[in-house]
Scaffold this motif. Structure first.
Motif, PDB file in Angstrom:
ATOM      1  N   VAL A   1      10.194   8.641  -3.620  1.00 16.17           N
ATOM      2  CA  VAL A   1       9.924   9.353  -4.185  1.00 16.17           C
ATOM      3  C   VAL A   1       9.625  10.454  -4.335  1.00 16.17           C
ATOM      4  CG1 VAL A   1       7.163  10.621  -3.984  1.00 16.17           C
ATOM      5  CG2 VAL A   1       7.054   8.219  -3.287  1.00 16.17           C
TER       6      VAL A   1
ATOM      7  N   GLY B   1       1.212  -0.969   0.298  1.00 15.72           N
ATOM      8  CA  GLY B   1      -0.391   0.538  -0.097  1.00 15.72           C
ATOM      9  C   GLY B   1       1.053   1.013   0.143  1.00 15.72           C
ATOM     10  N   ASP B   2       2.029   1.304   0.335  1.00 13.37           N
ATOM     11  CA  ASP B   2       2.868   2.640  -0.227  1.00 13.37           C
ATOM     12  C   ASP B   2       3.129   3.012  -1.098  1.00 13.37           C
ATOM     13  OD1 ASP B   2       3.221   1.603   2.705  1.00 13.37           O
ATOM     14  OD2 ASP B   2       5.397   1.096   2.524  1.00 13.37           O
ATOM     15  N   SER B   3       3.309   4.185  -0.874  1.00 14.91           N
ATOM     16  CA  SER B   3       2.713   5.353  -2.071  1.00 14.91           C
ATOM     17  C   SER B   3       4.101   5.243  -2.877  1.00 14.91           C
ATOM     18  CB  SER B   3       2.254   6.591  -1.918  1.00 14.91           C
ATOM     19  OG  SER B   3       3.288   7.470  -2.938  1.00 14.91           O
ATOM     20  N   GLY B   4       4.486   5.474  -3.711  1.00 14.01           N
ATOM     21  CA  GLY B   4       5.661   5.049  -3.642  1.00 14.01           C
ATOM     22  C   GLY B   4       6.452   3.801  -4.513  1.00 14.01           C
ATOM     23  N   THR B   5       5.685   2.550  -3.943  1.00  9.05           N
ATOM     24  CA  THR B   5       6.471   1.343  -3.933  1.00  9.05           C
ATOM     25  C   THR B   5       5.670   0.402  -5.780  1.00  9.05           C
ATOM     26  OG1 THR B   5       4.946   0.593  -2.415  1.00  9.05           O
ATOM     27  CG2 THR B   5       6.863   1.381  -2.041  1.00  9.05           C
ATOM     28  N   PHE B   6       6.229  -0.029  -6.391  1.00 13.16           N
ATOM     29  CA  PHE B   6       5.452  -0.807  -7.058  1.00 13.16           C
ATOM     30  C   PHE B   6       6.424  -1.943  -7.163  1.00 13.16           C
ATOM     31  CE2 PHE B   6       7.328   2.798  -9.214  1.00 13.16           C
ATOM     32  CZ  PHE B   6       8.635   1.863  -9.811  1.00 13.16           C
TER      33      PHE B   6
ATOM     34  N   LEU C   1      11.845   3.976  -8.126  1.00 13.42           N
ATOM     35  CA  LEU C   1      12.203   5.968  -8.100  1.00 13.42           C
ATOM     36  C   LEU C   1      10.666   5.663  -8.624  1.00 13.42           C
ATOM     37  CD1 LEU C   1      13.626   7.511  -7.826  1.00 13.42           C
ATOM     38  CD2 LEU C   1      15.058   7.056  -9.844  1.00 13.42           C
ATOM     39  N   ALA C   2      10.089   7.621  -8.198  1.00 13.20           N
ATOM     40  CA  ALA C   2       8.410   7.071  -8.216  1.00 13.20           C
ATOM     41  C   ALA C   2       8.367   8.606  -8.160  1.00 13.20           C
ATOM     42  CB  ALA C   2       8.050   7.083  -7.245  1.00 13.20           C
ATOM     43  N   GLY C   3       7.351   9.282  -8.254  1.00 15.94           N
ATOM     44  CA  GLY C   3       7.043  10.924  -7.569  1.00 15.94           C
ATOM     45  C   GLY C   3       7.296  11.703  -9.372  1.00 15.94           C
TER      46      GLY C   3
ATOM     47  N   GLY D   1       7.794   5.340   1.631  1.00 14.13           N
ATOM     48  CA  GLY D   1       5.984   5.480   1.934  1.00 14.13           C
ATOM     49  C   GLY D   1       6.122   6.666   3.231  1.00 14.13           C
ATOM     50  N   PRO D   2       4.222   6.463   2.719  1.00 16.41           N
ATOM     51  CA  PRO D   2       3.819   7.137   3.809  1.00 16.41           C
ATOM     52  C   PRO D   2       4.054   7.330   5.062  1.00 16.41           C
ATOM     53  CG  PRO D   2       2.192   5.824   2.647  1.00 16.41           C
ATOM     54  CD  PRO D   2       3.541   4.835   2.551  1.00 16.41           C
TER      55      PRO D   2
ATOM     56  N   GLN E   1      10.645  11.093  -0.402  1.00 16.53           N
ATOM     57  CA  GLN E   1      10.142  10.712   1.115  1.00 16.53           C
ATOM     58  C   GLN E   1      10.989   9.066   0.950  1.00 16.53           C
ATOM     59  OE1 GLN E   1       6.024  10.149   1.446  1.00 16.53           O
ATOM     60  NE2 GLN E   1       6.229   9.988   3.638  1.00 16.53           N
TER      61      GLN E   1
END
Lengths: 505, 154
Positions: A411, A178-183, A336-338, A378-379, A375
């Motif tokens: 992120v 569920g962590d944003s920035g992870t896939f 690597l995201a955002g 994750g959140p 970040q």
């Protein structure tokens, strides 16, 4: 001629299906016998949809292909501006150390033949010849630590389950990424699902468990359906069922859909959810390894942890352990995201620095403005300023700077980010997602939003915010409330200038 | 309708009640077939699993995925997590609210779309992302979203 267009949801989200349709139309129009293959994604998302063609030189790639590029690519080949050369030679990919993601994008995700042709199941074949204790010690010696975020040594967890006495034991894969920035979990499930299942079967052999569950997020419909199909295929092929590869060992896998609750990524809340209740965190002890799912000893690991296991069993603990630094052994799939120019999956041994990742791989921000913060994890991960970008990715190094590596997501934010807003969002997210069992998390997060709003309207409450963070950090039952202060405090420590009165809009 | 619902739920219960921890799979199956879990299903599920209605209600309301009212013909989910925020998700969400004439968790003015926030679709390398009826779309912006909504309206 074989033409590859990925079927991964990340590629689909950028129009891969339309590209695939254009390939078929163009091939028919030209009278070429084209064999369209829907492979997985190599994780170079900034180049998706990435189309590859089989040539004498190997598979050559074309990046960011749109349907209208297809006809000119057929005509011009190498001289088309989208031509990238051989896929493996793309520097972003070539400079990685892909142990876990060695097949992603190369194979067809649900092809057993492809999987076996690329070292698939050789770990399982070895494991079947070993005792449970020998498998556990191989995993322990590899130095593998839980990739979900807690970084607990996997071998020690398995040993506890192996030594627990019970007629029934379970293996549970936490795929509630569920962590944003992870896939990276999503990538495994969509692009190499057999690897995850092989890892789970090996965990079953190691600990004496014969039943496995995958708890997968409902936000990942593509991953869910790939897993369901994969389990069916493995059953038919004799890898799952009453007799794993004709041995006297049985193993079953059932896919369970989560229902959109972040806190269910916490292992005990996940167990509650799987047992059919609200995702309320359990107090520990007992450890799930002793009394987990339905009160039985349970191995719980993240997707990436299970996925690292087949390599370890196929190539030996030493081969995995030789990568990495300090107490962080092996490789980490970094996401690597955002706001980044070249977002994607980078699997590297521990020890790579944030600078290398953000600038050399990432190419800086997508907006072209300076990077202000990243970040990591994750959140619940800390915001890290540029002055700390020389930090190596290593569990201990991140603890030292007040952060966490978490699940390896980074992120990137440019200089337009308002760090007080981000701190408020961290509290808001915790308020939305808190299971409500413990007070510091349930009430602290709401108070946190109020205090930050207070700061924005001019009251001097920084001390109060720090106090509140201290209470949440030390008083929460699990990481949800216990780590929400990480993003808040790091924003406060590194970007104090943002915590000031706001003019009314 | 009431009769149909009973038939459907009892069929699902028959198939699934023997699963270990059957509650979530059953609620998923109900929502998969009619788009939401109506109030009337709660006592049926409770009876089938031999738990209290409060227990079912508690589970149903805990998980964001489960809807208790019928959704629009289409469901638009906008990712509001950090990675998408870094690429303008808040602006995108505001735009969607204006375009559809509704807030999150509501039906659009024309009743066609349900608008929902979602916290991460796993498309963080190509943020911001949205999902319409299970189809993911990345590198979204207000103009692209308008075109997408237009293409979906029917």
């Amino acid at each position: 001629m074989k033409i590859y267009v990925p079927g991964d949801s990340g590629a689909l989200a950028l129009g891969a299906d339309r590209v695939a349709a254009a390939v078929e139309i163009e091939a028919t129009r030209k009278g070429i016998r084209a064999d369209l293959v829907r492979n997985g994604s190599r994780g170079l998302y900034w180049l998706e949809p990435m189309m590859e063609m089989e040539t004498e030189e190997g598979r050559v790639a074309y990046g960011s292909v749109s349907p209208r590029d297809v006809a000119p690519i057929f005509d011009l080949g190498k001289s088309h501006p989208r031509f990238l050369g051989r896929a493996e030679e793309i520097p972003y990919l070539k400079n990685q150390q892909r142990l876990t993601f060695s097949r992603s994008g190369i194979t067809v995700p649900l092809s057993i033949e492809d999987y076996i042709a690329n070292e698939g199941f050789s770990g399982l074949v070895n494991a079947l010849k070993m005792t449970g204790a020998a498998i556990v010690s191989a995993v322990t010696e590899s130095g593998l630590r839980g990739r979900g975020g807690a970084a607990f040594p996997t071998g020690i967890k398995w040993k506890t389950v192996l030594e627990a006495e019970s007629d029934l034991k379970y293996v549970v894969c936490n795929a509630d990424e569920g962590d944003s920035g992870t896939f990276s979990d999503r990538m495994v499930m969509e692009n190499d699902p057999f690897m995850l299942m092989e890892g789970m079967i090996i965990a079953g052999l190691a600990t004496g468990a014969s039943y496995g569950y995958i708890y997968v997020r409902s936000e990942y419909p593509h991953a869910c359906s790939t897993l369901l199909e994969a389990a069916e295929i493995l059953e038919k092929a004799g890898y799952l069922g009453e007799s794993v590869l004709d041995s006297d060992k049985s193993f079953h896998i059932e896919v369970r859909r989560a229902a959109g609750s972040y806190v269910c990524g916490e292992e005990t809340a996940m167990l509650e959810s799987m047992e059919g209740r609200r995702g309320i965190v359990r107090a520990k002890p007992p450890l799930p390894a002793i009394s987990g799912l339905f009160g039985k000893p349970t191995v719980i690991n993240n997707v990436i942890s299970f996925s690292a296991v087949p390599f370890i069993l196929a190539n030996g603990a030493e081969a995995y352990r030789n990568y990495g630094t300090g107490r962080s052994r092996g490789t980490l799939p970094i996401q690597l995201a955002g706001n980044v120019k070249h977002g994607g999956l980078i699997e590297r041994a521990f020890g790579v620095t944030l600078n290398e990742l953000i600038y050399e791989y990432g190419g800086g921000t997508a907006s072209g403005r300076p990077v202000r913060a990243v970040q990591v994890g994750g959140p619940l991960g800390a915001y890290i300023p540029e002055s700390l970008f020389d930090t190596q990715l290593d569990y201990e190094a991140f603890i030292k700077i007040g952060g966490t590596l978490g699940h390896g997501g980074i992120v990137v934010f440019d200089d337009s980010v308002d760090m007080m807003e981000q701190a408020r969002y961290a509290m808001e997210f915790c308020a939305i997602e808190s299971c409500g069992k413990c007070t510091p998390c349930r009430i602290g997060s709401v108070r946190g939003m109020e205090v930050i709003d207070g700061i924005a309207s001019g009251s001097q409450q920084i001390g109060l915010l720090r106090d509140l963070c201290d209470t949440m950090l030390n008083g929460s039952l699990c990481a949800m409330g216990g780590m929400t202060p990480y993003p808040v405090l790091s924003a406060l420590n590194h970007f104090p200038e943002d915590f000031a009165e706001r003019r009314k809009k | 309708m009431a009769h149909d619902l009973e038939g459907m739920v009892s069929h699902i219960l028959e198939e699934m009640h023997a699963l270990q921890g059957a509650m979530l799979p059953i609620l998923h199956a109900i929502q998969d077939s009619i788009g939401y879990v109506p109030e009337e299903a709660v006592p049926l599920v409770a009876k089938g699993l031999n738990v209290s209605r409060a227990e079912v209600h508690g589970v149903l309301t805990f998980y964001r995925h489960f809807r208790r009212t019928p959704p629009g013909k289409h469901v638009l989910q906008i990712c509001c997590a950090e990675s998408c925020q870094a690429m303008g998700a808040n602006r995108l969400a505001e735009h969607a609210k204006k375009a559809l004439g509704c807030d999150f968790h509501e039906l659009s003015r024309d009743g066609l779309f349900s608008l929902e926030p979602v916290y991460c679709l796993g498309q963080c390398a190509t943020s911001p992302a949205v999902m319409i009826d299970g189809e993911v779309h990345a590198r979204m912006n207000p103009e692209k979203l308008d075109r997408l909504l237009e293409g979906t309206e029917s």
